[in-house]
Design a protein around this motif. Structure first.
Motif, PDB file in Angstrom:
ATOM      1  N   GLU A  40       0.825  -1.245  -0.044  1.00  0.00           N
ATOM      2  CA  GLU A  40       0.086   0.015  -0.096  1.00  0.00           C
ATOM      3  C   GLU A  40       0.985   1.310   0.051  1.00  0.00           C
ATOM      4  OE1 GLU A  40      -3.232   0.257  -0.166  1.00  0.00           O
ATOM      5  OE2 GLU A  40      -3.759  -1.960   0.213  1.00  0.00           O
ATOM      6  N   ASP A  41       0.194   2.444  -0.511  1.00  0.00           N
ATOM      7  CA  ASP A  41       1.065   3.645  -0.341  1.00  0.00           C
ATOM      8  C   ASP A  41       1.468   4.045   1.344  1.00  0.00           C
ATOM      9  OD1 ASP A  41      -1.054   5.900   0.697  1.00  0.00           O
ATOM     10  OD2 ASP A  41      -2.146   4.656  -1.038  1.00  0.00           O
ATOM     11  N   ASP A  78      10.516   0.842   0.763  1.00  0.00           N
ATOM     12  CA  ASP A  78       9.321   1.305  -0.240  1.00  0.00           C
ATOM     13  C   ASP A  78       9.636   2.045  -1.222  1.00  0.00           C
ATOM     14  OD1 ASP A  78       7.935  -0.334   1.361  1.00  0.00           O
ATOM     15  OD2 ASP A  78       6.842   1.192   2.600  1.00  0.00           O
ATOM     16  N   LEU A  82       9.291   3.491  -6.229  1.00  0.00           N
ATOM     17  CA  LEU A  82       8.764   4.724  -6.666  1.00  0.00           C
ATOM     18  C   LEU A  82       9.955   5.351  -7.623  1.00  0.00           C
ATOM     19  CD1 LEU A  82       7.187   5.766  -3.335  1.00  0.00           C
ATOM     20  CD2 LEU A  82       6.095   4.959  -5.289  1.00  0.00           C
ATOM     21  N   TYR A  86      11.089  10.924  -5.804  1.00  0.00           N
ATOM     22  CA  TYR A  86       9.900  10.741  -5.374  1.00  0.00           C
ATOM     23  C   TYR A  86       9.789  11.857  -4.100  1.00  0.00           C
ATOM     24  CZ  TYR A  86       5.658   9.613  -2.865  1.00  0.00           C
ATOM     25  OH  TYR A  86       4.497   9.500  -2.209  1.00  0.00           O
TER      26      TYR A  86
END
Length: 222
Positions: A40-41, A78, A82, A86
């Motif tokens: 998930e974000d 994480d 990206l 980011y």
């Protein structure tokens, strides 16, 4: 994704908490692992983290330090999924704004420990204050204000942990380092404590389940 160091650190924290509290926090290991490893974000992962704490109020004291671990995991693992820049995007800036009131100063210390690993140097209190936080620089006076209790008590590095505990107890309730002072100072005094030394730290603690959990996060994150 989950950074292996983060996994080791939060498991050690849950074990330490359980040792000094009637609640067995280790039963939540898999739940937290799922949160950290989730695809998930970031804000959705924060919601998932908060759900675990909302459902288990016995470990409420660890909520914000686990937020710090979630943030560090985002930076370490994480973000690799990206775009390269980011952390410079308006989207991340918005997330930072939304989470300004979350977490603790433990986040800075974990970032410092990552830097120590990258540069292959041993963590030291003076180095953390002067070279990482830059508390001597005019433009970093917010950091000086926050860390003033530690800056003023560096002599405690040569003192028994009982003296560190006395100073910790004397800090004003509104100090941003009130809760973290004792475990952080004990960590810098001895970054690789034996089981017997940890017992001594616990014996002088007013909040054993929290202090030893934080200490174990730091010791296991290095």
């Amino acid at each position: 994704m989950i950074d292996p160091k983060i996994e080791t650190a939060f498991i050690a924290a849950l074990e330490a908490f359980s040792k000094y509290d009637s609640f067995d926090a280790t039963q939540l290991t898999d739940e937290f692992a799922e949160v950290f490893a989730s695809d998930e974000d970031f804000l959705s992962k924060v919601d998932l983290l908060d759900e675990v704490f909302d459902e288990n109020p016995q470990i409420e004291g660890l909520r914000e330090v686990f937020f710090d671990l979630l943030m560090i995991n985002f930076f370490s693992a994480d973000v690799k999924k990206l775009e390269e820049d980011y952390l410079d995007t308006p989207e991340w800036e918005s997330i930072e704004e939304e989470t300004l009131d979350r977490g603790t100063e433990l986040l800075n210390l974990l970032l410092y420990l990552n830097e120590c690993e990258d540069e292959e140097i041993e963590p030291e209190l003076e180095d953390y204050l002067k070279e990482f936080l830059l508390v001597d620089e005019d433009e970093f006076q917010d950091e000086y204000r926050i860390y003033e209790p530690i800056i003023a008590n560096q002599i405690l590095m040569e003192s028994p942990v009982a003296e560190i505990a006395k100073v910790a107890a004397s800090l004003p309730a509104d100090s941003e380092l009130k809760e973290l002072f004792y475990p952080v100072m004990c960590f810098f005094q001895n970054i690789d404590p034996t089981d017997e030394e940890i017992k001594q730290i616990a014996a002088n603690s007013e909040s054993k389940e929290f202090d030893i959990a934080v200490l174990q996060i730091l010791v296991n994150f290095q």
